[in-house]
Write an enzyme that holds these catalytic residues in place. Sequence first.
Site, short mmCIF file in Angstrom:
data_model
loop_
_atom_site.label_atom_id
_atom_site.label_comp_id
_atom_site.label_asym_id
_atom_site.label_seq_id
_atom_site.Cartn_x
_atom_site.Cartn_y
_atom_site.Cartn_z
N SER A 143 0.85 -1.19 0.00
CA SER A 143 0.00 0.00 0.00
C SER A 143 0.88 1.23 0.00
O SER A 143 2.00 1.21 0.55
CB SER A 143 -0.88 0.02 1.26
N TYR A 157 -1.60 -0.49 10.25
CA TYR A 157 -1.74 -0.98 8.86
C TYR A 157 -0.55 -0.53 8.02
O TYR A 157 0.03 -1.32 7.28
CB TYR A 157 -3.05 -0.43 8.29
P1 NAP Z 1 -11.48 -5.85 0.36
O1 NAP Z 1 -12.36 -5.37 -0.74
O2 NAP Z 1 -11.81 -5.51 1.77
O3 NAP Z 1 -11.34 -7.44 0.22
C1 NAP Z 1 -10.54 -8.12 1.16
C2 NAP Z 1 -10.36 -9.54 0.70
O4 NAP Z 1 -9.44 -10.18 1.61
C3 NAP Z 1 -11.63 -10.36 0.73
O5 NAP Z 1 -11.57 -11.27 -0.32
C4 NAP Z 1 -11.56 -11.05 2.09
O6 NAP Z 1 -12.28 -12.28 2.12
C5 NAP Z 1 -10.07 -11.33 2.17
N1 NAP Z 1 -9.55 -11.52 3.52
C6 NAP Z 1 -9.62 -10.68 4.58
N2 NAP Z 1 -9.01 -11.22 5.65
C7 NAP Z 1 -8.54 -12.42 5.24
C8 NAP Z 1 -7.84 -13.47 5.89
N3 NAP Z 1 -7.48 -13.40 7.18
N4 NAP Z 1 -7.53 -14.59 5.17
C9 NAP Z 1 -7.90 -14.70 3.88
N5 NAP Z 1 -8.56 -13.74 3.20
C10 NAP Z 1 -8.89 -12.62 3.89
O7 NAP Z 1 -9.98 -5.37 0.16
P2 NAP Z 1 -9.23 -4.69 -1.11
O8 NAP Z 1 -9.43 -3.23 -1.02
O9 NAP Z 1 -9.52 -5.42 -2.36
O10 NAP Z 1 -7.71 -4.93 -0.64
C11 NAP Z 1 -6.89 -5.95 -1.19
C12 NAP Z 1 -5.45 -5.65 -0.81
O11 NAP Z 1 -5.10 -4.35 -1.31
C13 NAP Z 1 -5.23 -5.58 0.71
O12 NAP Z 1 -3.98 -6.16 1.02
C14 NAP Z 1 -5.20 -4.09 0.99
O13 NAP Z 1 -4.44 -3.77 2.14
C15 NAP Z 1 -4.56 -3.57 -0.27
N6 NAP Z 1 -4.81 -2.15 -0.52
C16 NAP Z 1 -6.08 -1.70 -0.76
C17 NAP Z 1 -6.28 -0.34 -0.97
C18 NAP Z 1 -7.64 0.24 -1.24
O14 NAP Z 1 -7.77 1.48 -1.24
N7 NAP Z 1 -8.65 -0.56 -1.47
C19 NAP Z 1 -5.20 0.54 -0.93
C20 NAP Z 1 -3.93 0.05 -0.68
C21 NAP Z 1 -3.76 -1.30 -0.48
P3 NAP Z 1 -13.87 -12.31 2.48
O15 NAP Z 1 -14.59 -11.87 1.23
O16 NAP Z 1 -14.13 -13.73 2.82
O17 NAP Z 1 -14.09 -11.36 3.62
#
Ligand code: NAP
Length: 248
Positions: A143, A157
């Site tokens: 991130s 985080y």
């Molecule tokens: P999201 O929409 O909240 O989706 C999270 C995903 O991770 C879901 O598939 C969830 O499964 C799964 N998950 C959560 N805890 C888990 C665990 N303990 N074991 C296995 N799976 C788990 O998140 P996102 O925004 O797509 O984020 C994906 C990645 O990008 C993350 O690493 C996040 O830190 C990073 N990121 C996101 C952003 C942003 O702005 N969105 C920015 C920077 C970095 P369930 O569906 O079963 O809950």
Amino acid sequence: MTKAVLITGGSRGIGRATARLLGAQGWSVGVNYAQNLAAARETVADVERAGGQALAIAGDVASETDVIAMFDALEQKFGRLDALVNNAGIVAPSSQLADMELARLKRMFDVNVLGAYLCAREAARRMSTARGGAGGVIVNISSAAARLGSPNEYIDYAGSKGAVDTLTIGLAKELGPQGVRVNAVRPGLIDTDIHASGGKPERAAQLGATTPLGRPGSANEVAESIVWLLSDAASYVTGALLDVTGGR
Ligand code: NAP
């Protein structure tokens, strides 16, 4: 032969968008999820519609037993492992460090750091040419928080993502001679459910407007960079931290 990838947290957000794009390229996709089987099933259906094969795989990345079982399930179904998208991650409600409980801190580092390390370890064990594997690619999802620090929101985080960057740098050096490229993508403000899970559903839209590109990014825009890093088009790229942040 069709390549196979495990995407942790593949049921929603960036993981799901990546699964869809890889499905359209004919990949076989292991769609890991923690709780949301319905969302994982939707992703599987999307991949299949796009032309790939997919399997929903339950498991908590913070559990060593689950992680090993996830990789075993993928290899059993598709007969190979070519790539890991180390994507599962969590945030928690905005807070200053002084107000953070131990349980929150532990869970943050268990999922975002230990989980990323365990999944990368399993991928290394199975893909390294020094261990009988055929080589492969790892893309870690970090991130922009790793370099911004996220004060007053979630420096836990941010620190967990700093560890993901460092994992990427070190592991790329370890595995380069063993046929495995390792890179990280560092998304900025991306429109997914993660902001609501931190108590601020409007966060990406509001803060995205303040970036040089004037808007939040989409999960698909991040997925495109992941798919490129997985591809042979990125064959000389390893140890890179790729910002996908609209300039933030
Ligand atoms: P999201 O929409 O909240 O989706 C999270 C995903 O991770 C879901 O598939 C969830 O499964 C799964 N998950 C959560 N805890 C888990 C665990 N303990 N074991 C296995 N799976 C788990 O998140 P996102 O925004 O797509 O984020 C994906 C990645 O990008 C993350 O690493 C996040 O830190 C990073 N990121 C996101 C952003 C942003 O702005 N969105 C920015 C920077 C970095 P369930 O569906 O079963 O809950």
